[in-house]
Design an enzyme around this catalytic site. Structure first.
Site, short mmCIF file in Angstrom:
data_model
loop_
_atom_site.label_atom_id
_atom_site.label_comp_id
_atom_site.label_asym_id
_atom_site.label_seq_id
_atom_site.Cartn_x
_atom_site.Cartn_y
_atom_site.Cartn_z
N LYS A 93 0.86 -1.19 0.00
CA LYS A 93 0.00 0.00 0.00
C LYS A 93 0.88 1.22 0.00
O LYS A 93 1.82 1.33 0.81
CB LYS A 93 -0.88 0.01 1.27
CG LYS A 93 -1.86 1.16 1.33
CD LYS A 93 -3.12 0.87 0.55
CE LYS A 93 -3.91 2.13 0.22
NZ LYS A 93 -3.45 2.82 -1.02
N GLN A 114 7.22 3.87 3.90
CA GLN A 114 5.81 3.47 3.93
C GLN A 114 5.60 2.21 4.77
O GLN A 114 4.56 2.06 5.40
CB GLN A 114 5.34 3.24 2.48
CG GLN A 114 3.83 3.30 2.30
CD GLN A 114 3.30 4.72 2.21
OE1 GLN A 114 3.87 5.57 1.53
NE2 GLN A 114 2.20 4.99 2.88
N LYS A 117 5.40 3.48 8.38
CA LYS A 117 4.23 4.34 8.50
C LYS A 117 2.96 3.50 8.56
O LYS A 117 2.11 3.68 9.43
CB LYS A 117 4.18 5.29 7.30
CG LYS A 117 3.02 6.26 7.30
CD LYS A 117 2.80 6.91 5.94
CE LYS A 117 4.02 7.62 5.41
NZ LYS A 117 3.69 8.47 4.23
N LYS A 129 5.44 1.65 -3.03
CA LYS A 129 5.37 2.99 -3.61
C LYS A 129 5.62 2.88 -5.10
O LYS A 129 6.31 1.96 -5.56
CB LYS A 129 6.43 3.91 -2.99
CG LYS A 129 6.15 5.38 -3.15
CD LYS A 129 5.20 5.87 -2.07
CE LYS A 129 4.79 7.30 -2.29
NZ LYS A 129 4.06 7.82 -1.10
N GLY A 168 -2.66 8.23 -4.38
CA GLY A 168 -1.98 9.40 -4.91
C GLY A 168 -0.73 9.77 -4.12
O GLY A 168 -0.45 9.23 -3.06
N ASP A 169 0.02 10.69 -4.69
CA ASP A 169 1.17 11.32 -4.04
C ASP A 169 1.41 12.58 -4.88
O ASP A 169 0.50 13.06 -5.56
CB ASP A 169 2.39 10.37 -4.01
CG ASP A 169 3.49 10.84 -3.06
OD1 ASP A 169 3.35 10.65 -1.84
OD2 ASP A 169 4.49 11.44 -3.53
N THR A 213 -4.59 13.56 4.93
CA THR A 213 -3.17 13.70 5.29
C THR A 213 -2.94 15.01 6.04
O THR A 213 -2.33 15.03 7.11
CB THR A 213 -2.28 13.62 4.04
OG1 THR A 213 -2.65 12.47 3.29
CG2 THR A 213 -0.81 13.52 4.42
N ASN A 244 -2.12 18.97 -2.15
CA ASN A 244 -3.14 18.30 -1.34
C ASN A 244 -2.86 18.36 0.15
O ASN A 244 -3.73 18.72 0.95
CB ASN A 244 -3.27 16.84 -1.81
CG ASN A 244 -4.19 16.04 -0.92
OD1 ASN A 244 -3.74 15.32 -0.03
ND2 ASN A 244 -5.48 16.21 -1.11
N SER A 381 -6.91 5.78 3.61
CA SER A 381 -6.96 4.85 2.46
C SER A 381 -7.39 3.47 2.93
O SER A 381 -8.17 2.78 2.25
CB SER A 381 -5.58 4.75 1.80
OG SER A 381 -5.36 5.85 0.93
P1 NDP Z 1 0.87 17.69 -4.56
O1 NDP Z 1 1.34 17.30 -5.89
O2 NDP Z 1 -0.59 17.89 -4.32
O3 NDP Z 1 1.61 19.00 -4.06
C1 NDP Z 1 3.00 19.05 -3.98
C2 NDP Z 1 3.42 20.44 -3.55
O4 NDP Z 1 4.80 20.40 -3.23
C3 NDP Z 1 3.25 21.48 -4.64
O5 NDP Z 1 3.01 22.73 -4.06
C4 NDP Z 1 4.61 21.42 -5.32
O6 NDP Z 1 4.96 22.63 -6.00
C5 NDP Z 1 5.53 21.21 -4.15
N1 NDP Z 1 6.72 20.48 -4.62
C6 NDP Z 1 6.75 19.25 -5.18
N2 NDP Z 1 8.00 18.90 -5.53
C7 NDP Z 1 8.76 19.94 -5.20
C8 NDP Z 1 10.14 20.20 -5.30
N3 NDP Z 1 10.99 19.30 -5.84
N4 NDP Z 1 10.59 21.39 -4.82
C9 NDP Z 1 9.75 22.30 -4.26
N5 NDP Z 1 8.43 22.11 -4.15
C10 NDP Z 1 7.95 20.95 -4.60
O7 NDP Z 1 1.44 16.55 -3.56
P2 NDP Z 1 0.97 16.18 -2.10
O8 NDP Z 1 0.48 17.37 -1.37
O9 NDP Z 1 0.10 15.00 -2.18
O10 NDP Z 1 2.35 15.67 -1.46
C11 NDP Z 1 3.22 16.54 -0.72
C12 NDP Z 1 4.12 15.70 0.16
O11 NDP Z 1 3.32 14.95 1.08
C13 NDP Z 1 4.98 14.67 -0.55
O12 NDP Z 1 6.20 14.52 0.14
C14 NDP Z 1 4.18 13.38 -0.42
O13 NDP Z 1 5.00 12.24 -0.51
C15 NDP Z 1 3.65 13.56 0.99
N6 NDP Z 1 2.46 12.78 1.35
C16 NDP Z 1 1.33 12.82 0.60
C17 NDP Z 1 0.21 12.10 1.00
C18 NDP Z 1 -1.07 12.18 0.27
O14 NDP Z 1 -2.04 11.58 0.75
N7 NDP Z 1 -1.19 12.90 -0.83
C19 NDP Z 1 0.25 11.23 2.19
C20 NDP Z 1 1.47 11.33 2.95
C21 NDP Z 1 2.53 12.07 2.51
P3 NDP Z 1 5.00 22.67 -7.62
O15 NDP Z 1 3.57 22.70 -8.04
O16 NDP Z 1 5.76 23.90 -7.92
O17 NDP Z 1 5.71 21.42 -8.06
O1 2IT Z 2 2.99 8.85 1.41
C1 2IT Z 2 1.84 8.42 1.60
O2 2IT Z 2 1.51 7.89 2.67
C2 2IT Z 2 0.87 8.56 0.51
N1 2IT Z 2 1.18 9.14 -0.52
C3 2IT Z 2 -0.52 7.98 0.66
C4 2IT Z 2 -0.51 6.50 0.42
C5 2IT Z 2 -1.86 5.84 0.39
O3 2IT Z 2 -1.87 4.66 0.02
O4 2IT Z 2 -2.88 6.46 0.71
#
Ligand code: NDP
Ligand code: 2IT
Length: 449
Positions: A93, A114, A117, A129, A168-169, A213, A244, A381
């Site tokens: 997952k 992961q 976590k 992943k 997603g991520d 998240t 997100n 999830s």
């Molecule tokens: P999104 O794609 O929705 O948003 C990512 C954000 O981070 C954007 O604002 C993006 O800016 C910025 N970003 C991405 N890459 C870079 C980079 N290399 N340098 C600077 N800024 C960057 O992703 P999420 O919000 O889903 O994910 C954000 C973080 O949270 C990640 O580390 C992800 O692994 C983690 N995460 C996500 C979960 C989820 O459920 N979605 C769960 C747990 C953790 P720009 O648009 O300019 O690229």
């Molecule tokens: O980093 C994370 O925990 C995620 N991107 C969410 C993973 C999931 O299966 O909901």
């Protein structure tokens, strides 16, 4: 980085040797092994049967070609990855990331994190992943759909609700999950709702998964502040990212009475002393899919856009890095400490460099590591999988209450484990050890796997 226990140093050496050049994976393994020194000192049997070596080796790694046709008729090639790291606790997952920086080392670091976590959530989910070096920026909706279909055309044979369940991520949200689910359904001729999570509410998604998240992160931070008799009420908060995780962290901070003054994207950050206008932020990022700089173009008074410089220069009480790995460096940590930060909660995966983490911990800053603090997303999830398995759908309130309870449990488990291992308040140690022990117990019970 600090020293590793002498029993575990050979394990790390072997990981570095066999996975050359994968810097982020090395970093993630290093941090966990650093914590496990105290476990093998207390319970030497965990160092036997190559148990820790097995945890550091993915069960399966899939790399594949993703050919697709862009809007101009050009054929494009990307690389797809899925690392199925550990299935001792349940089906693999973990999310899928679309970003040009994606490579095997990054997917392995994310998959490794992961495992622990997912164990911390207490739910029956293993760790995995995936992703691609596809860059969604500037791509039309049709291109996104064709890419997602091409990606799933290979990936589908490796998935299943009992096998591997992506979500997603970065770069993958509800739209992309919909296109991937549609292609999976078409190829398998099965309406297997539980094969992907983060689905839309129209076709089997869970209420509160979109928010989970960011909301979960803020629940965790609120708990952590509570141990010191304080709360988010009236605090100044800075959140990096504007995707997100960031958006729903901002929303929950506000519900708890905090003020979020700044957020960012990879081009710069916005500063709005009155508090970020959440409706406007959502409109720009979720509806129009535009850059963050649009915010100051629309909201002319009180807001500034800063293109150069670090968002961590903004003085705050609480910092929530919610963008990407290693976005918060030692220099940023020193600035935050100088400006009086009291707590840091990681919404992103491994956003603080090891040097930054050490500065926070030695500087008396409460620090919540990503694998505990951002676990609310994957936990919800797992709640989505439960709803799919029982062909049910729960109310927002019921789902959010489950999420809040899970975050309280994770917080208390990390805190209690840190105490047990003579490191009170060290959530990094608590999270790594508590997650490890759950996975290790399951692996031992299953024989040499
Ligand atoms: P999104 O794609 O929705 O948003 C990512 C954000 O981070 C954007 O604002 C993006 O800016 C910025 N970003 C991405 N890459 C870079 C980079 N290399 N340098 C600077 N800024 C960057 O992703 P999420 O919000 O889903 O994910 C954000 C973080 O949270 C990640 O580390 C992800 O692994 C983690 N995460 C996500 C979960 C989820 O459920 N979605 C769960 C747990 C953790 P720009 O648009 O300019 O690229
Ligand atoms: O980093 C994370 O925990 C995620 N991107 C969410 C993973 C999931 O299966 O909901």
């Amino acid at each position: 980085m600090s020293k590793i226990d002498e029993k575990l140093q050979p394990v790390l050496d072997e990981v570095l040797r066999r996975n050359a050049g994968e810097a982020e994976f090395h970093q993630a393994v290093h941090e966990v092994l650093e914590s496990l020194g105290r476990v093998v000192a207390k319970h030497p049997d965990y160092a036997s049967d190559a148990l820790i070596e097995r945890i550091c080796e993915p069960e399966r790694q899939i790399i594949f070609r993703v050919p697709w046709v862009d809007d101009t008729g050009q054929v494009q090639i990307n690389r797809g990855f899925r690392v199925q790291f550990n299935s001792a606790l349940g089906p693999y997952k973990g999310g899928i990331r679309f970003h040009p920086s994606v490579n095997l080392g990054i997917v392995k670091f994310l998959g490794f994190e992961q495992i622990f976590k997912n164990a911390l959530t207490g739910m029956p989910i293993g760790g995995g992943k995936g992703g691609s070096d596809f860059n969604p920026r500037g791509r039309s909706d049709g291109e996104i759909m064709r890419f997602c279909q091409a990606f799933m055309t290979e990936l589908h044979r490796h998935l299943g609700e009992y096998t591997d369940v992506p979500a997603g991520d970065i770069g993958v949200g509800g739209r992309e999950i919909g296109y991937m689910f549609g292609q999976y359904k078409r190829l398998n001729n099965r309406y297997e709702a539980g094969v992907l999570t983060g689905k839309g509410l129209a076709y089997g998604g869970s209420r509160a998964r979109t928010e989970a998240t960011g909301f979960g992160l803020v629940y965790f931070v609120q708990q952590m502040l509570g141990t010191k008799g304080t709360s988010l009420d009236g605090k100044r908060v800075v959140v990096s990212g504007s995707g997100n995780v960031a958006i729903y962290a901002i929303e929950k901070v506000r519900q708890f009475g905090g003020v979020v003054m700044a957020c960012s994207d990879s081009n710069g950050y916005i500063l709005d002393e009155n508090g970020i206008d959440l409706d406007l932020l959502k409109e720009i990022k979720e509806v129009r899919r535009e850059r963050l700089s649009e915010y100051v173009r629309i909201k002319k008074s009180g807001a500034h856009y800063i293109e150069d410089g670090s968002i961590w220069d903004v003085p705050c009480d609480i910092a929530l890095p919610c963008a990407t790995q290693n976005e918060l460096t030692a220099k940023d940590a020193a600035t935050l400490i100088k400006n009086g930060v009291m707590a840091v909660g990681e919404g992103a995966n491994m956003p603080s460099t090891p040097e930054a983490v050490a500065l926070f911990q030695n500087g008396g800053v409460m620090f919540a590591p990503g694998k505990a603090a951002n676990a609310g997303g994957v936990a919800t999830s797992a709640l989505e999988m439960q709803q799919n398995a029982s062909r049910d759908s729960w109310s927002f309130e019921q789902t959010e209450e489950r999420l809040a309870q899970i975050m309280r449990n994770i917080h208390d488990n990390c805190a209690a484990t840190a105490e047990e291992y003579s490191a009170p308040g060290n959530y990094v140690l608590g999270a790594n050890i508590a997650g490890f022990v759950r996975v290790a117990e399951a692996m031992r019970a299953l024989g040499v796997i």
